[in-house]
Design an enzyme around this catalytic site. Structure first.
Site, PDB file in Angstrom:
ATOM      1  N   LEU A   3     -12.264   0.740  -3.177  1.00 15.69           N
ATOM      2  CA  LEU A   3     -12.284  -0.355  -4.166  1.00 15.69           C
ATOM      3  C   LEU A   3     -12.077   0.161  -5.587  1.00 15.69           C
ATOM      4  O   LEU A   3     -12.305  -0.562  -6.556  1.00 15.69           O
ATOM      5  CB  LEU A   3     -13.601  -1.132  -4.076  1.00 15.69           C
ATOM      6  CG  LEU A   3     -13.856  -1.819  -2.734  1.00 15.69           C
ATOM      7  CD1 LEU A   3     -15.253  -2.434  -2.703  1.00 15.69           C
ATOM      8  CD2 LEU A   3     -12.818  -2.898  -2.471  1.00 15.69           C
TER       9      LEU A   3
ATOM     10  N   ASP B  97      -4.335   0.927  -9.407  1.00 16.93           N
ATOM     11  CA  ASP B  97      -5.772   0.697  -9.562  1.00 16.93           C
ATOM     12  C   ASP B  97      -6.149   0.515 -11.031  1.00 16.93           C
ATOM     13  O   ASP B  97      -6.905  -0.387 -11.397  1.00 16.93           O
ATOM     14  CB  ASP B  97      -6.567   1.877  -8.986  1.00 16.93           C
ATOM     15  CG  ASP B  97      -6.196   2.150  -7.547  1.00 16.93           C
ATOM     16  OD1 ASP B  97      -5.531   1.293  -6.935  1.00 16.93           O
ATOM     17  OD2 ASP B  97      -6.560   3.225  -7.044  1.00 16.93           O
TER      18      ASP B  97
ATOM     19  N   GLY C 148     -16.067   5.361  -2.378  1.00 11.46           N
ATOM     20  CA  GLY C 148     -15.449   5.764  -1.107  1.00 11.46           C
ATOM     21  C   GLY C 148     -15.104   4.579  -0.234  1.00 11.46           C
ATOM     22  O   GLY C 148     -14.781   4.730   0.940  1.00 11.46           O
TER      23      GLY C 148
ATOM     24  N   THR D 136       2.904   1.990  -2.162  1.00 12.85           N
ATOM     25  CA  THR D 136       4.208   1.647  -2.724  1.00 12.85           C
ATOM     26  C   THR D 136       4.241   1.923  -4.226  1.00 12.85           C
ATOM     27  O   THR D 136       5.317   2.056  -4.797  1.00 12.85           O
ATOM     28  CB  THR D 136       4.518   0.147  -2.510  1.00 12.85           C
ATOM     29  OG1 THR D 136       3.358  -0.599  -2.863  1.00 12.85           O
ATOM     30  CG2 THR D 136       4.872  -0.131  -1.062  1.00 12.85           C
TER      31      THR D 136
ATOM     32  N   TYR E  77      -3.388  12.568   0.320  1.00 15.60           N
ATOM     33  CA  TYR E  77      -2.682  11.615  -0.543  1.00 15.60           C
ATOM     34  C   TYR E  77      -1.507  12.325  -1.230  1.00 15.60           C
ATOM     35  O   TYR E  77      -0.377  11.847  -1.220  1.00 15.60           O
ATOM     36  CB  TYR E  77      -3.668  11.056  -1.575  1.00 15.60           C
ATOM     37  CG  TYR E  77      -3.092   9.979  -2.456  1.00 15.60           C
ATOM     38  CD1 TYR E  77      -3.231   8.637  -2.135  1.00 15.60           C
ATOM     39  CD2 TYR E  77      -2.403  10.302  -3.626  1.00 15.60           C
ATOM     40  CE1 TYR E  77      -2.697   7.643  -2.945  1.00 15.60           C
ATOM     41  CE2 TYR E  77      -1.869   9.323  -4.440  1.00 15.60           C
ATOM     42  CZ  TYR E  77      -2.021   7.997  -4.100  1.00 15.60           C
ATOM     43  OH  TYR E  77      -1.491   7.024  -4.910  1.00 15.60           O
TER      44      TYR E  77
ATOM     45  N   GLU F 277       0.850  -1.195   0.000  1.00 14.25           N
ATOM     46  CA  GLU F 277       0.000   0.000   0.000  1.00 14.25           C
ATOM     47  C   GLU F 277       0.883   1.241   0.000  1.00 14.25           C
ATOM     48  O   GLU F 277       1.865   1.316   0.759  1.00 14.25           O
ATOM     49  CB  GLU F 277      -0.875  -0.044   1.260  1.00 14.25           C
ATOM     50  CG  GLU F 277      -2.294   0.358   1.057  1.00 14.25           C
ATOM     51  CD  GLU F 277      -3.094  -0.528   0.096  1.00 14.25           C
ATOM     52  OE1 GLU F 277      -3.087  -0.227  -1.118  1.00 14.25           O
ATOM     53  OE2 GLU F 277      -3.741  -1.470   0.544  1.00 14.25           O
TER      54      GLU F 277
HETATM   55  C1  GLA Z   1      -5.066   4.730  -4.075  1.00 12.93           C
HETATM   56  C2  GLA Z   1      -4.260   5.093  -5.328  1.00 12.93           C
HETATM   57  C3  GLA Z   1      -3.267   3.986  -5.686  1.00 12.93           C
HETATM   58  C4  GLA Z   1      -2.425   3.581  -4.473  1.00 12.93           C
HETATM   59  C5  GLA Z   1      -3.308   3.340  -3.254  1.00 12.93           C
HETATM   60  C6  GLA Z   1      -2.511   3.092  -2.002  1.00 12.93           C
HETATM   61  O1  GLA Z   1      -5.891   3.642  -4.339  1.00 12.93           O
HETATM   62  O2  GLA Z   1      -5.107   5.331  -6.416  1.00 12.93           O
HETATM   63  O3  GLA Z   1      -2.454   4.390  -6.751  1.00 12.93           O
HETATM   64  O4  GLA Z   1      -1.427   4.518  -4.215  1.00 12.93           O
HETATM   65  O5  GLA Z   1      -4.188   4.416  -2.995  1.00 12.93           O
HETATM   66  O6  GLA Z   1      -1.792   1.919  -2.115  1.00 12.93           O
END
Ligand code: GLA
Length: 381
Positions: A121, A168, A118, A34, A217, A32
């Protein structure tokens, strides 16, 4: 959302002849925060999708209707994104495809989905992926999927304002049933990683939607970059946290703020955990895999500071049942779900106990999000 409903809505608004595509959300087993540190992740696509019926319309206008928001918009490729609007993902993908050198005409689309928003997913990546795959197919652009993932990532950066990694979008476009994807986010090389049949997973939704997430973020990403700058000055071979060891981090500790040190420490440790976790799963060693999940949660909560009270509580009480190998918050954090690796004897009884204890403290029940792995973005069959 049934295919018929989307099709009926499409026919009513735009006539006949659209093609229906779908793209899945994702879970992430470990790794996560990463991805934007050019390291490894282990996501899997799930059987919850955004579906879109799409048809080029021989104009310069994109007409998009969202069934879930009951709203139709008209866009053209030169439009700027609107603040927090679902259509940004559609506009973003089309515009980024065009920027990558492909000629994108106007098109009509109707979209709907069953990925909870939210919840961590990746419903937004799924929306990007369904548009990308649809346009790629209908316009016969033959863009490789890895490149589509990068286009979708740029759409997220430039049209949704989230400086996300590639995980994602890659998972939504490349996923396969019963497989996780062991992805190297630096080179985009990957292997499919069979998820052991004996592993039982549970997603519990904290009920907190990650609102603050976007700006926080970006801050995390920035703090990692600050760390890399300092590390690189002393160790020129370090181009990202993926290249750094804890020893090297300690060597520059005095030059870092505590916050930047902690963020980097978490990422470097998480990089190691991904490899150990894969090894453990391959050996059906769920005990070790669970411990690693717990360590990830502790790191995300204490060092990376992307957890919240509700998520910490969910992880703690899941572990207190003694029928869970390990649990952690999943995804970007600040809300969303926990991912639990269950022992064989975890039953309804423990689930009710967790839900009841959570409700006693927070006043509502954390919902189970029931997912299996699912296939990557495709024409809907
Ligand atoms: C979100 C981002 C991903 C990733 C995750 C954390 O989902 O879109 O790129 O950085 O957070 O692992």
């Amino acid at each position: 959302m049934s295919a018929e409903k989307i099709h009926t809505e499409f026919a009513k608004r735009f006539g006949m002849g659209g093609t229906l595509f779908q793209a899945p959300g994702r879970i992430n087993l470990i790794g996560e925060h990463t991805d934007y540190n050019q390291s490894w992740v282990l996501p899997a696509s799930i059987n919850r999708y955004i579906s879109a019926e799409i048809k080029p319309n021989n104009t310069q206008t994109i007409r998009a209707y969202s069934i879930d928001f009951d709203e139709e918009v008209q866009l053209n490729l030169h439009d700027l994104p609107k603040k927090n609007h679902w259509s940004n993902y559609i506009l973003g993908v089309a515009a980024e495809m065009q920027r990558a050198g492909y000629s994108i005409p106007g098109f009509d689309c109707v979209i709907s989905g069953d990925i909870p928003q939210g919840a961590g997913l990746s419903s937004s990546a799924a929306l990007e992926a369904v548009i990308a795959v649809g346009l790629n197919d209908l316009l016969q652009l033959h863009i490789p999927r890895e490149k589509l993932a990068q286009i979708c990532q740029s759409a997220e950066h430039n049209y949704a304002g989230v400086p996300c990694g590639i995980m994602d979008q890659f998972a939504s476009l490349m996923g396969k049933e019963n497989q996780a994807i062991q992805l190297d986010c630096r080179t985009l090389t990957y292997t499919y990683f069979p998820i052991p049949e004996g592993a039982r997973w549970l997603l519990l939704h904290s009920g907190v939607k990650h609102k603050l997430a976007d700006s926080e973020y970006g801050k995390r990403r920035n703090e990692c970059e600050q760390g890399v700058e300092v590390l690189n000055a002393q160790f020129p071979e370090i181009k990202s946290l993926r290249d750094a060891s804890l020893q090297q981090l300690h060597a520059v500790k005095v030059k870092l703020t505590d916050t930047v040190f902690n963020r980097c420490k978490y990422v470097i440790e998480e990089n190691e955990r991904v490899a150990l976790f894969c090894q453990a799963l391959q050996q059906n060693d769920f005990e070790t895999a669970g411990k690693l999940l717990n360590q990830t949660h502790a790191g995300l909560s204490e060092l990376y500071e992307v957890s919240c009270e509700e998520l910490n509580f969910l992880v703690r009480i899941a572990m207190e049942t003694r029928h869970v190998y390990g649990a952690r918050l999943m995804g970007g954090g600040f809300g969303g779900c926990t991912l639990n690796l269950l022992k064989e004897d975890f039953s309804e009884k423990q689930l009710h106990e967790i839900q009841q204890r959570f409700e006693n403290t927070f006043g509502y029940k954390p919902l189970v999000i029931d997912v299996k792995t699912g296939k990557g973005a495709s024409v809907k069959d």
